[in-house]
Scaffold this active site. Structure first.
Site, mmCIF file in Angstrom:
data_model
loop_
_atom_site.group_PDB
_atom_site.id
_atom_site.type_symbol
_atom_site.label_atom_id
_atom_site.label_comp_id
_atom_site.label_asym_id
_atom_site.label_seq_id
_atom_site.Cartn_x
_atom_site.Cartn_y
_atom_site.Cartn_z
ATOM 1 N N GLY B 54 29.230 125.463 121.728
ATOM 2 C CA GLY B 54 28.541 124.434 120.842
ATOM 3 C C GLY B 54 27.656 125.142 119.560
ATOM 4 C CG HIS B 57 23.184 124.892 122.719
ATOM 5 N ND1 HIS B 57 22.267 124.105 122.637
ATOM 6 C CD2 HIS B 57 24.576 124.583 122.959
ATOM 7 C CE1 HIS B 57 23.919 123.425 123.121
ATOM 8 N NE2 HIS B 57 24.760 123.502 123.061
ATOM 9 C CG ASP B 110 32.107 124.404 126.452
ATOM 10 O OD1 ASP B 110 31.978 125.049 124.665
ATOM 11 O OD2 ASP B 110 30.866 123.547 126.655
ATOM 12 C CG HIS B 219 24.617 118.946 124.588
ATOM 13 N ND1 HIS B 219 25.389 119.436 126.325
ATOM 14 C CD2 HIS B 219 25.666 120.285 124.093
ATOM 15 C CE1 HIS B 219 25.807 121.148 126.028
ATOM 16 N NE2 HIS B 219 25.902 121.595 125.000
#
Lengths: 331, 331
Positions: B54, B57, B110, B219
């Site tokens: 995602g 980051h 993922d 997250h």
């Protein structure tokens, strides 16, 4: 206030100790003067380059001591100029036969401390020169100010004189180069939030949920205006207009473009600002040939950014591209 | 919410476009797959190293594509795994006769996307391997989770396999090296504040004015406990205890120590954390021989940090010290 601190009074010394512990081979730390210096400075064949300023702007300047950049930094407390005796002692420790060049961002307190420190060192026969940096276009000269403030553009002056001093330039040559870079460097910043000085424990100024400060200083000084929050592109357009028209930068110019984060803004957002700035400059025929997107000169945890342009010629480009090694790094 | 964004849906594409504009000679950007790749990849003599995850980051992973690190990154939207067809198309674009190594942080979404992308690419005769990273000690394996999460320690796996792949290592050797580094890497994080995803427009979770989340995920996932805010040294002691005892790291070990900022914490505070961690490790006879203090794997604008240790031997030390060049940089 939630910060990673212990005693607010120890904010600066504990940070400096951390930097020194992480760089045992390349840096020396003298706690009595807040002094971080290169382990191999002073050198007989090199002018020593020194900058001090208030803390809270990290990585400037304590994390950019190293090969090709500063020989030493002597910071004051958060947002406070270093005491003049720190400047004096630092200048003595860094005394080289080729001299000591003191870089000073243009604020009343910093100028006073460095002027006095210079006088005291000169009385002992040390060759000292001062170079003042004033790249912020937000606030104009007036009867009420010491003139334009020095902000993130100081990175480019340090990089250029740092590189030239490694190559053996004498102090007159460094003054020429540093003033030349300062003369073609312009910056303006914007704050989305205030910052919180550790010893104060609350925000430095108030900004509404939908307000931003256009032209903010790196100590939270007022800028050109307080305005309603708007989108990234509109913010860049306003920063860029102020910066480009000030020098001015013109079609055909090659420039370095810096998007500097003020401490609380993630690097993802900085690239969104960079994108628009690059597009607008390209439309105007101004070519971005060097890019700097990161935190360089911050204001503690302030959310915000500044935009800097440097007009390049072959000499400045070569100095900016020369090798350098400092504490702030990825690898 | 005050952020430097335009349309929240364009947060990722505009960031990627900015990175590409700043690195025109070294990177290629394929907007149709959120794909940033080295301009000189794929190469016949080198396994291609790819990571997706995602977004949010940064600098991981889109700003660490480059020589000695990733050959490509294909991110998803903020905190969302990349779609499997992005993984598939990226793997095809990066196909080298020596194969493609996909690095995956250990999250359900993922892993699914990369497993499917791998299958699709293998059906076309491409050699693909997956290496899973799971360095977070905060959450243990259980029936209810996919196992330990992958967090900032992924930097060290990428650095090691990136360096070895430049030196010509084949894909089996890279799997050995990557798993070896992952096996000696441990991380735990702490949040002082939540973060604000651009499309949500409000904080991801609530944390009281005097509360912190110990063991937070990148997250905003819950950690080990919610506790009262305390000072920097006490926070480091708790992170370090969890990390050191997990492997465990022991007296006589050489380690790399990373203090990673989560996006909203200034680097000054990270060095205050580093100082204490260095002191405590030294007391325990664990020698810090490599130091990493910066933002590596963030959580948007979250104020917070994580602490990572890597146990070093000569092989890992040499790979971490090999040259590398990426978009996130100072000079």
């Amino acid at each position: 206030m939630k910060k990673f601190i212990n005693d607010p009074q120890q904010f600066v010394p504990e940070m400096l100790e951390g930097i020194a512990l992480a760089n045992p081979d390349t840096l020396r730390y003298l706690p009595e003067y807040n002094l971080l210096m290169r382990a191999d400075s002073p050198r007989e064949d090199k002018v020593s380059i020194v900058q001090g300023s208030g803390s809270g702007h990290e990585p400037a300047h304590v994390m950019i001591v190293g090969k090709g950049m500063l020989d030493a930094a002597c910071p004051g407390d958060v947002f406070a100029a270093p005491p003049m005796d720190y400047v004096y002692e630092t200048t003595k420790k860094l005394a080289s036969p080729k001299g000591v060049l003191l870089l000073v961002n243009n604020y009343t307190g910093d100028r006073m401390a460095f002027d006095m420190g210079k006088e005291m060192a000169e009385a002992e026969g040390i060759r000292v020169e001062i170079l003042t940096i004033n790249d912020d276009v937000a606030v104009k000269d007036s009867l009420y100010t010491v003139g334009r403030r020095g902000v993130a553009g100081n990175f480019f002056v340090i990089k250029a004189v740092g590189a030239a001093s490694e190559q053996g330039a004498d102090i007159e040559e460094l003054l020429r180069i540093g003033n030349k870079v300062n003369d073609v460097t312009r910056t303006m910043g914007v704050a989305l939030t205030s910052c919180t000085p550790p010893a104060k424990g609350s925000t430095l100024f108030e900004l509404g949920e939908d307000e931003i400060e256009m032209g903010v200083g790196i100590h939270g000084e007022p800028g050109r205006k307080r305005m309603k929050m708007t989108n990234a592109d509109a913010i860049v357009d306003e920063l860029l207009e102020a910066v480009v028209t000030d020098l001015p930068y013109s079609s055909g110019d090659d420039v370095a473009l810096m998007i500097n984060g003020l401490g609380g803004t993630p690097i993802s957002e900085l690239y969104i600002l960079y994108r628009r700035a690059h597009q607008k400059l390209t439309e105007q025929g101004i070519k971005v040939t060097r890019s700097y997107v990161n935190e360089y000169c911050t204001s503690l945890d302030m959310a915000g950014a500044s935009l800097t342009l440097v007009k390049l010629d072959d000499e400045i480009d070569a100095l900016l591209g020369a090798p350098a090694e400092v504490a702030v790094r990825v690898f």
